[in-house]
Scaffold this motif. Structure first.
Motif, PDB file in Angstrom:
ATOM      1  N   ALA A  85       0.835  -1.207   0.000  1.00 30.22           N
ATOM      2  CA  ALA A  85       0.000   0.000   0.000  1.00 30.22           C
ATOM      3  C   ALA A  85       0.869   1.255   0.000  1.00 30.22           C
ATOM      4  CB  ALA A  85      -0.932  -0.007   1.209  1.00 30.22           C
ATOM      5  N   PHE A  86       1.921   1.256   0.812  1.00 32.93           N
ATOM      6  CA  PHE A  86       2.775   2.443   0.942  1.00 32.93           C
ATOM      7  C   PHE A  86       3.464   2.781  -0.371  1.00 32.93           C
ATOM      8  CE2 PHE A  86       6.953   4.329   2.079  1.00 32.93           C
ATOM      9  CZ  PHE A  86       6.495   5.521   2.616  1.00 32.93           C
ATOM     10  N   VAL A  87       4.041   1.786  -1.057  1.00 31.63           N
ATOM     11  CA  VAL A  87       4.749   2.067  -2.308  1.00 31.63           C
ATOM     12  C   VAL A  87       3.770   2.421  -3.430  1.00 31.63           C
ATOM     13  CG1 VAL A  87       6.756   0.662  -1.735  1.00 31.63           C
ATOM     14  CG2 VAL A  87       4.827  -0.399  -2.915  1.00 31.63           C
ATOM     15  N   ASN A  88       2.504   2.065  -3.241  1.00 28.64           N
ATOM     16  CA  ASN A  88       1.491   2.425  -4.235  1.00 28.64           C
ATOM     17  C   ASN A  88       0.816   3.755  -3.929  1.00 28.64           C
ATOM     18  OD1 ASN A  88       1.872   0.139  -5.846  1.00 28.64           O
ATOM     19  ND2 ASN A  88       0.466  -1.095  -4.619  1.00 28.64           N
ATOM     20  N   GLY A  89       1.315   4.467  -2.920  1.00 28.47           N
ATOM     21  CA  GLY A  89       0.854   5.819  -2.648  1.00 28.47           C
ATOM     22  C   GLY A  89      -0.246   5.961  -1.621  1.00 28.47           C
ATOM     23  N   SER A 102      -2.049   6.048   2.151  1.00 25.87           N
ATOM     24  CA  SER A 102      -1.650   6.477   3.487  1.00 25.87           C
ATOM     25  C   SER A 102      -1.641   5.284   4.441  1.00 25.87           C
ATOM     26  CB  SER A 102      -2.615   7.540   4.019  1.00 25.87           C
ATOM     27  OG  SER A 102      -2.328   7.846   5.381  1.00 25.87           O
ATOM     28  N   VAL A 103      -0.589   5.210   5.250  1.00 23.84           N
ATOM     29  CA  VAL A 103      -0.506   4.163   6.279  1.00 23.84           C
ATOM     30  C   VAL A 103      -0.355   4.810   7.655  1.00 23.84           C
ATOM     31  CG1 VAL A 103       0.417   2.394   4.734  1.00 23.84           C
ATOM     32  CG2 VAL A 103       1.995   3.933   5.920  1.00 23.84           C
ATOM     33  N   ALA A 104      -0.784   6.062   7.768  1.00 25.68           N
ATOM     34  CA  ALA A 104      -0.658   6.803   9.023  1.00 25.68           C
ATOM     35  C   ALA A 104      -1.330   6.041  10.160  1.00 25.68           C
ATOM     36  CB  ALA A 104      -1.276   8.181   8.878  1.00 25.68           C
ATOM     37  N   GLY A 105      -0.606   5.872  11.253  1.00 27.52           N
ATOM     38  CA  GLY A 105      -1.128   5.154  12.405  1.00 27.52           C
ATOM     39  C   GLY A 105      -1.022   3.650  12.285  1.00 27.52           C
ATOM     40  N   LYS A 106      -0.635   3.175  11.105  1.00 25.37           N
ATOM     41  CA  LYS A 106      -0.516   1.725  10.881  1.00 25.37           C
ATOM     42  C   LYS A 106       0.806   1.420  10.185  1.00 25.37           C
ATOM     43  CE  LYS A 106      -5.532   1.054  10.537  1.00 25.37           C
ATOM     44  NZ  LYS A 106      -6.645   0.555   9.678  1.00 25.37           N
ATOM     45  N   TYR A 118       6.768  -7.676  15.842  1.00 22.47           N
ATOM     46  CA  TYR A 118       6.981  -8.165  14.486  1.00 22.47           C
ATOM     47  C   TYR A 118       6.086  -7.346  13.552  1.00 22.47           C
ATOM     48  CZ  TYR A 118       8.620 -12.236  17.187  1.00 22.47           C
ATOM     49  OH  TYR A 118       9.263 -13.067  18.079  1.00 22.47           O
ATOM     50  N   CYS A 119       6.678  -6.741  12.509  1.00 25.12           N
ATOM     51  CA  CYS A 119       5.918  -5.844  11.636  1.00 25.12           C
ATOM     52  C   CYS A 119       6.007  -6.243  10.167  1.00 25.12           C
ATOM     53  CB  CYS A 119       6.448  -4.416  11.774  1.00 25.12           C
ATOM     54  SG  CYS A 119       6.151  -3.634  13.374  1.00 25.12           S
ATOM     55  N   HIS A 120       5.030  -5.748   9.381  1.00 28.26           N
ATOM     56  CA  HIS A 120       4.965  -5.855   7.922  1.00 28.26           C
ATOM     57  C   HIS A 120       4.625  -7.256   7.423  1.00 28.26           C
ATOM     58  CE1 HIS A 120       6.628  -1.918   8.342  1.00 28.26           C
ATOM     59  NE2 HIS A 120       7.847  -2.336   8.630  1.00 28.26           N
ATOM     60  N   LEU A 121       3.920  -8.060   8.248  1.00 28.57           N
ATOM     61  CA  LEU A 121       3.549  -9.400   7.806  1.00 28.57           C
ATOM     62  C   LEU A 121       2.572  -9.335   6.625  1.00 28.57           C
ATOM     63  CD1 LEU A 121       4.698  -9.886  10.734  1.00 28.57           C
ATOM     64  CD2 LEU A 121       3.222 -11.902  10.795  1.00 28.57           C
ATOM     65  N   ARG A 122       2.517 -10.416   5.879  1.00 34.00           N
ATOM     66  CA  ARG A 122       1.652 -10.477   4.704  1.00 34.00           C
ATOM     67  C   ARG A 122       0.190 -10.493   5.125  1.00 34.00           C
ATOM     68  NH1 ARG A 122       2.678 -15.188   0.312  1.00 34.00           N
ATOM     69  NH2 ARG A 122       0.670 -16.047   0.933  1.00 34.00           N
ATOM     70  N   LYS A 123      -0.634  -9.810   4.360  1.00 31.79           N
ATOM     71  CA  LYS A 123      -2.063  -9.725   4.657  1.00 31.79           C
ATOM     72  C   LYS A 123      -2.683 -11.114   4.769  1.00 31.79           C
ATOM     73  CE  LYS A 123      -6.442  -7.939   2.822  1.00 31.79           C
ATOM     74  NZ  LYS A 123      -7.107  -7.204   1.714  1.00 31.79           N
ATOM     75  N   GLY A 124      -3.433 -11.320   5.866  1.00 30.14           N
ATOM     76  CA  GLY A 124      -4.141 -12.565   6.070  1.00 30.14           C
ATOM     77  C   GLY A 124      -3.296 -13.711   6.584  1.00 30.14           C
ATOM     78  N   THR A 151       5.733 -20.784  14.041  1.00 31.50           N
ATOM     79  CA  THR A 151       5.324 -19.924  12.933  1.00 31.50           C
ATOM     80  C   THR A 151       4.280 -18.921  13.392  1.00 31.50           C
ATOM     81  OG1 THR A 151       5.784 -21.641  11.287  1.00 31.50           O
ATOM     82  CG2 THR A 151       4.297 -19.866  10.632  1.00 31.50           C
ATOM     83  N   LEU A 152       4.549 -17.642  13.113  1.00 28.47           N
ATOM     84  CA  LEU A 152       3.630 -16.568  13.476  1.00 28.47           C
ATOM     85  C   LEU A 152       2.844 -16.051  12.277  1.00 28.47           C
ATOM     86  CD1 LEU A 152       5.978 -14.430  15.786  1.00 28.47           C
ATOM     87  CD2 LEU A 152       4.395 -16.263  16.452  1.00 28.47           C
ATOM     88  N   GLY A 153       3.389 -16.220  11.086  1.00 31.73           N
ATOM     89  CA  GLY A 153       2.754 -15.698   9.878  1.00 31.73           C
ATOM     90  C   GLY A 153       3.744 -15.762   8.734  1.00 31.73           C
ATOM     91  N   LEU A 154       3.585 -14.847   7.757  1.00 31.56           N
ATOM     92  CA  LEU A 154       4.446 -14.810   6.582  1.00 31.56           C
ATOM     93  C   LEU A 154       5.045 -13.418   6.406  1.00 31.56           C
ATOM     94  CD1 LEU A 154       2.159 -16.690   4.010  1.00 31.56           C
ATOM     95  CD2 LEU A 154       4.136 -17.634   5.228  1.00 31.56           C
ATOM     96  N   VAL A 155       6.251 -13.384   5.877  1.00 38.11           N
ATOM     97  CA  VAL A 155       6.882 -12.106   5.549  1.00 38.11           C
ATOM     98  C   VAL A 155       6.043 -11.400   4.495  1.00 38.11           C
ATOM     99  CG1 VAL A 155       8.935 -10.981   4.612  1.00 38.11           C
ATOM    100  CG2 VAL A 155       9.173 -13.008   6.068  1.00 38.11           C
ATOM    101  N   GLY A 156       5.821 -10.110   4.687  1.00 40.62           N
ATOM    102  CA  GLY A 156       5.011  -9.343   3.747  1.00 40.62           C
ATOM    103  C   GLY A 156       5.578  -7.965   3.499  1.00 40.62           C
ATOM    104  N   GLN A 157       4.702  -7.076   3.046  1.00 42.18           N
ATOM    105  CA  GLN A 157       5.095  -5.695   2.759  1.00 42.18           C
ATOM    106  C   GLN A 157       3.952  -4.754   3.124  1.00 42.18           C
ATOM    107  OE1 GLN A 157       6.679  -5.146  -1.204  1.00 42.18           O
ATOM    108  NE2 GLN A 157       7.144  -2.994  -0.872  1.00 42.18           N
ATOM    109  N   SER A 158       3.319  -5.009   4.256  1.00 47.13           N
ATOM    110  CA  SER A 158       2.222  -4.163   4.717  1.00 47.13           C
ATOM    111  C   SER A 158       2.766  -2.995   5.535  1.00 47.13           C
ATOM    112  CB  SER A 158       1.237  -4.985   5.544  1.00 47.13           C
ATOM    113  OG  SER A 158       1.887  -5.579   6.662  1.00 47.13           O
ATOM    114  N   GLY A 159       1.935  -1.969   5.696  1.00 46.34           N
ATOM    115  CA  GLY A 159       2.363  -0.805   6.464  1.00 46.34           C
ATOM    116  C   GLY A 159       3.378   0.027   5.694  1.00 46.34           C
ATOM    117  N   LYS A 160       4.237   0.726   6.439  1.00 48.83           N
ATOM    118  CA  LYS A 160       5.240   1.594   5.813  1.00 48.83           C
ATOM    119  C   LYS A 160       6.460   0.762   5.453  1.00 48.83           C
ATOM    120  CE  LYS A 160       7.442   6.109   6.308  1.00 48.83           C
ATOM    121  NZ  LYS A 160       7.693   7.266   7.220  1.00 48.83           N
ATOM    122  N   ALA A 161       6.360   0.044   4.350  1.00 53.25           N
ATOM    123  CA  ALA A 161       7.421  -0.869   3.916  1.00 53.25           C
ATOM    124  C   ALA A 161       7.705  -0.638   2.436  1.00 53.25           C
ATOM    125  CB  ALA A 161       7.015  -2.321   4.152  1.00 53.25           C
TER     126      ALA A 161
END
Length: 298
Positions: free
Chosen positions: A78-82, A84-88, A106-112, A127-137
């Protein structure tokens, strides 16, 4: 603490940013280098391509504890696509309390992908989840932050006593020492046209064969941790004594870099046979990283 991503450092993942150890407006990483930025409060375990993220790489609990809070459902990229990730800024994340004032975020996990819920007890390596690019990444990665009584702790040098945390006398918190790597080559290849940077970051498979009548022969390299005045050396050798060499000196540091150089196809095309690219990152006159790629021209 265990490594929090199920990957092999230097092969299919790498550390892009370390904790900022400089209290001034400047920035300095665990090895007295520049793989960080002002105020960075954790360690970023990065994947080389978006394709690697989409394939799925597990985020693992670095230490046992109780899940205090989670967030899921935030979109990746979301961040690289422009947007807002304010507060998240953490994106999809997990906060684990380890007792005695210690906690891990742990931050920026993959959605879902978040696989735990508040109140769950997790063990190291779970296992907690998957590496992602959510938030300010800006790239696919896991940001792991360690705190004690609210104070940021650098797991490479928890007491902040070493001049450089990669000194042999360091007392890091990782259960298996993680080498400090200030720069590296993520992928090298040969092609008949320069690939786009977007395609490289998405995850292309380097060619193994090329036609003899393509427009050119190009060597390319994708890497991280380039410093000012570094030199990228690209060489191509082939049949009938063919040799091409090109050096580029870099003017300013780059967290990620992409360089290419090559030669137009001669009249009549390239001679059939094997061609080899040799690529090196040179710092202060010494090769700090190198890689090779081979292709056949039919």
């Amino acid at each position: 603490m265990q490594q929090p991503v199920d990957c092999t450092l230097g092969q299919n993942c790498y550390i892009q940013n370390y904790v900022d150890r400089d209290p001034s407006p400047g920035a300095r990483d665990a090895g007295c280098g520049h793989l960080t930025y002002d105020g960075h409060k954790g360690t970023d375990f990065a994947l080389p391509t978006i394709g690697a993220m989409q394939a799925g790489v597990d985020v693992l609990a670095a230490a046992p504890g109780t899940v205090k809070a989670i967030r899921d459902g935030e979109p990746d990229r979301a961040f690289v696509n422009g947007a807002s990730v304010a507060g998240k800024e953490c994106g999809n994340g997990i906060l684990v309390e380890m007792g005695d004032g210690w906690e891990t975020q742990y931050c920026h996990l993959r959605k879902g992908s978040v696989a735990v819920k508040p109140g769950d007890h997790v063990t190291a390596g779970e296992t907690l989840g998957l590496v992602g690019q959510s938030g300010k990444a800006e790239f696919p990665h896991l940001h792991i932050g360690l705190r004690h009584d609210g104070k940021v702790i650098d797991p490479f040098d928890p007491d902040m006593t070493q001049t450089c945390a990669h000194d042999i006398t360091r007392d890091e918190l990782w259960s298996k020492p993680l080498a400090y790597v200030p720069s590296g080559l993520l992928q090298v290849g040969l092609a008949d046209t320069p690939p786009s940077y977007a395609a490289i970051k998405s995850g292309i498979i380097p060619a193994t064969t090329l036609p003899g009548d393509g427009p050119a022969l190009v060597a390319w390299v994708y890497g991280f941790g380039m410093q000012a005045q570094d030199v990228v050396s690209l060489k191509i050798n082939g049949p009938d004594g063919f040799h091409f060499a090109h050096d580029s000196q870099i003017a300013k540091p780059k967290a990620l870099f992409f360089e290419f150089a090559g030669k137009k196809t001669p009249p009549g095309g390239w001679p059939a046979g094997e061609y080899r690219a040799q690529i090196a990152l040179i710092r202060d006159g010494k090769v700090v990283n190198s890689g090779e790629s081979h292709i056949k021209i039919n």
